[in-house]
Structure formats: structure tokens, C-alpha cells
Write a protein that holds these residues in place. Sequence first.
Motif, PDB file in Angstrom:
ATOM      1  N   THR C  37      -6.593  -1.276  -6.808  1.00 17.36           N
ATOM      2  CA  THR C  37      -5.375  -1.151  -6.007  1.00 17.36           C
ATOM      3  C   THR C  37      -5.397  -2.098  -4.814  1.00 17.36           C
ATOM      4  OG1 THR C  37      -5.400   1.181  -6.569  1.00 17.36           O
ATOM      5  CG2 THR C  37      -3.895   0.523  -4.839  1.00 17.36           C
ATOM      6  N   LEU C  73       2.714   1.725   0.001  1.00 16.23           N
ATOM      7  CA  LEU C  73       2.339   2.892  -0.797  1.00 16.23           C
ATOM      8  C   LEU C  73       0.976   2.704  -1.462  1.00 16.23           C
ATOM      9  CD1 LEU C  73       4.682   5.078  -0.924  1.00 16.23           C
ATOM     10  CD2 LEU C  73       4.278   4.917  -3.363  1.00 16.23           C
ATOM     11  N   LEU C  74       0.753   1.524  -2.037  1.00 18.52           N
ATOM     12  CA  LEU C  74      -0.519   1.300  -2.739  1.00 18.52           C
ATOM     13  C   LEU C  74      -1.691   1.345  -1.765  1.00 18.52           C
ATOM     14  CD1 LEU C  74       0.327  -1.544  -5.290  1.00 18.52           C
ATOM     15  CD2 LEU C  74      -0.157   0.855  -5.772  1.00 18.52           C
ATOM     16  N   VAL C  78      -2.797   5.068  -2.034  1.00 12.99           N
ATOM     17  CA  VAL C  78      -3.699   4.992  -3.188  1.00 12.99           C
ATOM     18  C   VAL C  78      -5.075   4.447  -2.789  1.00 12.99           C
ATOM     19  CG1 VAL C  78      -3.978   4.246  -5.568  1.00 12.99           C
ATOM     20  CG2 VAL C  78      -1.687   4.656  -4.665  1.00 12.99           C
ATOM     21  N   THR C  82      -8.009   7.173  -2.547  1.00 12.61           N
ATOM     22  CA  THR C  82      -9.014   7.239  -3.603  1.00 12.61           C
ATOM     23  C   THR C  82     -10.397   6.884  -3.058  1.00 12.61           C
ATOM     24  OG1 THR C  82      -8.261   5.054  -4.255  1.00 12.61           O
ATOM     25  CG2 THR C  82      -7.526   6.889  -5.602  1.00 12.61           C
ATOM     26  N   LYS C 114      -3.166  12.151 -10.225  1.00 12.25           N
ATOM     27  CA  LYS C 114      -2.934  11.050  -9.303  1.00 12.25           C
ATOM     28  C   LYS C 114      -2.549   9.778 -10.058  1.00 12.25           C
ATOM     29  CE  LYS C 114      -3.986   9.379  -4.947  1.00 12.25           C
ATOM     30  NZ  LYS C 114      -4.222   9.782  -3.594  1.00 12.25           N
ATOM     31  N   VAL C 118       0.910   7.873  -9.644  1.00 16.24           N
ATOM     32  CA  VAL C 118       0.999   6.493  -9.141  1.00 16.24           C
ATOM     33  C   VAL C 118       1.746   5.619 -10.150  1.00 16.24           C
ATOM     34  CG1 VAL C 118      -0.355   4.441  -8.581  1.00 16.24           C
ATOM     35  CG2 VAL C 118      -1.036   6.662  -7.676  1.00 16.24           C
ATOM     36  N   THR C 121       5.471   6.336  -9.857  1.00 18.14           N
ATOM     37  CA  THR C 121       6.012   5.839  -8.596  1.00 18.14           C
ATOM     38  C   THR C 121       6.126   4.319  -8.613  1.00 18.14           C
ATOM     39  OG1 THR C 121       4.855   7.674  -7.581  1.00 18.14           O
ATOM     40  CG2 THR C 121       5.679   6.005  -6.102  1.00 18.14           C
ATOM     41  N   VAL C 122       5.030   3.676  -9.047  1.00 16.93           N
ATOM     42  CA  VAL C 122       5.011   2.217  -9.024  1.00 16.93           C
ATOM     43  C   VAL C 122       6.010   1.645 -10.034  1.00 16.93           C
ATOM     44  CG1 VAL C 122       3.578   0.188  -9.483  1.00 16.93           C
ATOM     45  CG2 VAL C 122       2.681   2.056  -8.092  1.00 16.93           C
ATOM     46  N   ILE C 153       1.126  13.009  -7.176  1.00 16.61           N
ATOM     47  CA  ILE C 153       0.064  12.482  -6.311  1.00 16.61           C
ATOM     48  C   ILE C 153      -0.449  13.596  -5.398  1.00 16.61           C
ATOM     49  CG2 ILE C 153      -0.440  10.883  -4.418  1.00 16.61           C
ATOM     50  CD1 ILE C 153       1.511   8.891  -5.753  1.00 16.61           C
TER      51      ILE C 153
END
Lengths: 41, 153, 559
Positions: C37, C73-74, C78, C82, C114, C118, C121-122, C153
Motif C-alpha cells: 500500500t 485513504l491508502l 490502510v 495494517t 479489511k 479496501v 473502497t478503492v 474496514i
Amino acid sequence: MYSNTKKSKHSMSGTIASVTIVALIIILMWAGVFAIYMARV
Amino acid sequence: MSKLEEIWMTVSVGILVIFMVIVGYQTYALGMGPPSHKETIDPQKVEQTAPFDNPGLIDLGDNKYELVMTLEAFAFNPGNVEVPVGAEVEFTMTSKDVSHGVQIPGTNLNAMVLPGHIQKITQTFDEPGEYLVLCNEYCGAGHQAMFTTITVK
Amino acid sequence: MEQAKNVGFKENVLSKLGVNPQDAKISLTYFTISFATLLIGGLLGLIQGLERAGLYSLPGGFNYYQVLTAHGLLLLVVFTATFTIGYQLANLSHSFNGLLLKVRKMIWMGIAFKVVGVVLTVTMIVLGEASVLYTFYPPLAAHPVFYIGLVLIVLGIWSVDFGVFINYRHWRRENPGQPTPILAFFAMGVFVLWFFASLGVTIEVFMIIPWVLGWVETINVMVTRTLFWWFGHTLVNIWYLVAISAWYIIVPKIAGGKHFNEKLIRLVVILLVVLNIPGGFHHQIIDPAISTSIKFLHVFMSLSIAVPSLMTAFAMFYVLEKAGRKKGGKGLFGWFKKLPWGDVRFLAPMIAMIAFIPGGAGGIVNTSNQMNQVIHNTMWVVGHFHVTVGVSVVLTFFGICYWLIPHLSKRQLTPKMNKIGVIQTWIWTIGMTIMAGSMHLAGLVGDPRRTSDTTYAGHDTALSWLPYEYVFATGATLLLIGVIIQVFAVFNMMFFAPKGKTEYPVAEPEDNQPKVPMWTERWGLWAIVLLAVVAMAYVIPIVDMIVNAPPGSPPIKTW
């Protein structure tokens, strides 16, 4: 116990100096932006 | 906690308290608090609701003005306003669609303008010039094109 | 006797345990997701830097705001999340001699939630259905699937949360009268705060979903905004709490010292957990619909979060000075030079800590009521969080990689890899200094954030920002080089470095320390105090926003 306290007292000058620098950075940064705010009032 | 740490905490928290006293004094004694107007409006009926049914600059006399302004993606209405030097302008604003922010770089004029809420902020223009008025809250694909000017002469 | 037993147990934990191989697999999976990510998020960051400076324009079909949504967001939801989970679970496994079987299952379930979340969302962002940025303020309305992804998430985080709580309770039952090892205590702080922080955004998303599906016509803009910041600011402070777990416990060991008084460390953790959530209000200082007295109460509440950090500043200098003097450092700053600057495991978190001095000071400025008008939504704020999250948090995370990943993959940190790490750290530091530094300055002269092109038809004021924007782009270029080196290092240490054993560097307490007070372990009580603080901060404004609400807003898509 006594010697322990004494030793730590002796070696804390760097900590005092360092946190003083932290305080100065906080004050300078705040005062800088405050000065800009006041200049624009 | 050692003695030294106690001193440090007292001094540093003391600095924070001084900051609070300064901004608190300005807010409460000098009325310099941040823009926090509390009137509301139906965001879907802005054009039918006074004063936004007739946006524009209102001369209040004594070089004081009220600027009634609507914000929408991606425009300020009215745009390109002109005021005389030294004018004290009270901005009365609302949004017709999404969240916007109004900012005049180089001044303290910076306020969120949200749908359903009326926001007010006052600015005195002492220096002549063309001031950039821009939207500083992301409002969509044309956000970078949402700006106007206020000319002070 | 009690004392001796306690110490004996601790030494056992410190020297003999490591991360259980089953748990190592979990942590390495999280790190794999995390650094993949980072690579994408970092690349998107550079694209923005270049586009904004007018040096590059995105190919047709993609736009700046889409890239900005993905970048935020990433990286914020993320990459950091993570990494945090991978690192905190390793700490727990190390402290508890392995996680429970059912907890592992919950954690794997969490990964699944998750990943699916993700991906959904992505996908919506890539399709251009969700260019709503990290804050997704209604009435901007993305595709419903975007919000469903966010729910998954959060479920992924809760699975891990509850797993950690179950494991903690289990350990306490098995070890009556024993305080939990300090790294496990930090992990509890992180996951308790994470759970309560995510409640705000969860309520918000459950207000949004029926609205974007058309089941309700309008939404309360102020309430959703306030619930967002309940979560949005707390999140970055969770990453900060994760970072200081390494500052307090890992860094002293690498520097050759002992950790600070454990009672005070625990006090800092508890304060950060209970005081944190209301800090979100300082994002709303120039909002309408909140009275100046409520805003001033929040100036106080936000500034109070600085108190544990001021304690941390003292503690870290104290510990490092002691370590440096033990190595023969003389005079006022001789100890500073004796610190292991050539060891990436120290260098990276040390620069991270130093960065928190201007980072924290900037935060104090931001929350100082009307002074917020100078910087709100300007590039100053972007500079601020690239110093705090981008350096204080991220560089600590990078530093952790150089011992934790080889430990987990049963490999070694070679001198060559250490050198690569040191170079990476300096590239990152220089890149961030010039990028975040120029962002701060540009913000002070009014350059707005979150805007693809700030030339405003060639207005003079706007043109004066261009030189700063070239500097952002230069910094961003260095940072992408840093990202590439870091990702290379991480996967090299995961799969290719020479086999061997790597130490889990956990500092020990100083001699003659008092027993750790058991009252610090009363997490039920801390949760109640946290809720009381949240109630103090939120009940009056939110009730006001609901009772005096204007007619709501319909969903709007402006991109």
C-alpha cells in the motif's frame, strides 16, 4: 539509594537543556503565528 | 516523578495556560473569537430565503457594509465586489450545495460555509488592492476554479 | 519475594520469548499489505506534488481529487493501520508467549474483512464514484459501495480489537496479581482507543448509507462532520501512541539504556487514551453552528492532550542522556553524540522523536482558537501532518521494520541492510524537511490545501505560491525514492536476507524501581473515564446540532 539520587542529579543537565529547547520551540512557533495573526487583524 | 520532571511539567503546562489566557482574553474581552454564527437556513431554498434571495453589497453607512453572499459549486455570488479603502465588511454567507470554505489570503478571513448554516465574519480592508477570495474546502471537480476578487480602492 | 518473582518473570519474558511462528505469519501478512500500500500511496503522493506544481498532468479519465482521495485513504487508513496491527500483535505475541488459537482466527477474519473493504473502497475511487477525499464530508455523496467498504474496514479492525481484548483478559486470569508486560499494556491502550475512536465514524457511515441509497432524503451535515472528526483526528493519535510504544520501550534498549519509570509510562498511555477523542473538535474551530464557548472548552481539551506528550519529551531525554553518559558522554551534550546514530533501528525513531517537537508545537498552534484562522485549510496543515504522521509516526514504523521483520522471518539485519536503512532514513528526513517545511511557509501566506491548481487565473497572490510548490514537488520526489528503498528493504528482509536470529529489543527497567501499580490495569475504569470525557465534550454540541438542525441536505455529486 543516596548515591543513586546523587548520580542522577549530576547527569541531568542535558535533559534540562533539551526540554528547555523544546519549550523554546513551542513558544517561538506559537508566537510567530500569533504575530502573523495580529499583523492581519 | 522526580523533582526536575515536576518543574518541567509545571513550566510547560504553564506555557499552555498562558497561550489559553491570551486567546481567551481576545475571544471574550475583545470579541475576536473565531467565526461561529448559529443561524440556520433550508439549504434547498436558499434562493427563496431572505437575505440570500437578493445577494449583494449593502451599504450600512459610515464606510460599513454587509456582503450577502451565496457559495455554490463552483462560484461566489456576487463576484468581483468593489469597496472603498477602510471599508468594514461583514460577510453573511451560506452554501447552496456542499461544504465550502472562504479565505482571503493575507488576511484572517477564513471560515467554513456549510449547507443549512449561515456563517458571518467581518473584515476591514485598510489597504487598497485586488484581494483574492478563494474556496478552501474541497467541493468537487471544479474546486480550483472557485474564486473571485474584492477590489479595494 | 513478590518483587523478586515479578522481576524473574519479566526477565523470562524478555529473554526467552519471541514471536510465536503462527503469529509471525499474521504480522508478516499485515506488513505485506502495509508496504504494498505504501508503494502505491507514495506514488500517488508524488503525482499530486507534480500536478499541483504544474509539472505533470494526469492522463484523461483520472483527476487530482481522485488521486488525493486514494492517497489519503491508502496511507492513513490502510498503510498505517495494517502496520500498527502487525507490530502490536507481534508485541502481544512476544509478551504473552503466543496468541490464543481463537484470537488468531479472529485476526485472520479481520484481515479478510479489511482486504475486501479496501478493494471495494478503492474500486469505487478508481471508477471515479468516490472522489470525496479522506474526510468524505456529506453532502458530497459517493457510491454506496464506497461506504460499505468502509464498514468492512471497521469490522476488520473490530475483529482484531476484540481478539486483543479476549487475549488480554485470558492472560490476566492466568497470571493473577501480575501486571501485564509493558508492551502488552501499550497494545491494550492502542486497541481500546481504536475501538472507541471508530464508534464515531461508524455512526456517521450508518447515517450516510440509507441516505445515499435514497431511503432517507436528507442528512445532518454538522452531525456527520463532528462524528467524522471524533474518529479522524483520534486515528492519527493512535498511530502516535503506537510510535511512542517503540520510543519508550524499544529505543532505550537499542541505545544501550533502560526504560523510564514504568508507572509514569503507564500514566502517559492512560492519559493519551482517555483524553484523545475530543481533540477532533479543533478541526471545527471556524465552523458555524458551534458557539464560541464550546469552542473554547475544546481549546482546553485539545491542549490537554499535549500534557502526556510533554511528559514523554522529558522521559525520552532523561533515558537517552543516561544511556549516552553510560557510554562516556561528557558535558552538556556529549551524551547526545554517544548515541548509536549509525544504527538504523535507533536513527529512524530518534529523528521521528525530534520531528515531534515542531510537530507537537504546530499542533498547539492549530488548536489555539482564533489563530486557527491563519492556517485552517491551508498548506500549513498538510505540512503539519506530514511532520507528525509522515515523520514522527512513519519513520518510527520504518525503524521498527529493521529488527521486527528479520525477527519474524528468522533472518538477519546485515550491516549492508543497516546502511541502506540509514541512507533511506536520511533521504526521508531531507525530503520531508523540505516538503513539509515549505508547506508550512506556503500555508502562512495563504496557499490552500486540497486544490489541484492554485494559479487562480494568474492572480499575483496566487503566483507568489508557485516557488513553494516547486519545492513540494522536489521533496515529494525524494520521498518516493525513500518509499522505494524502504519497500525494497522490507521485502528483502522478509524473503531474501541471510537466515539467522534477530533480537527483539525490549528495554528493561532501571534498578530499584517500585512495583508497577495494579490500578493501571483497570481498563474497564479507563473506558468509563474515556466515555465521561467524550460525554463532556460531545453531548452539548451534538444535542444542539440535532435540536437546532436546519432542514437537511440531499446527496450531491460535484465531480
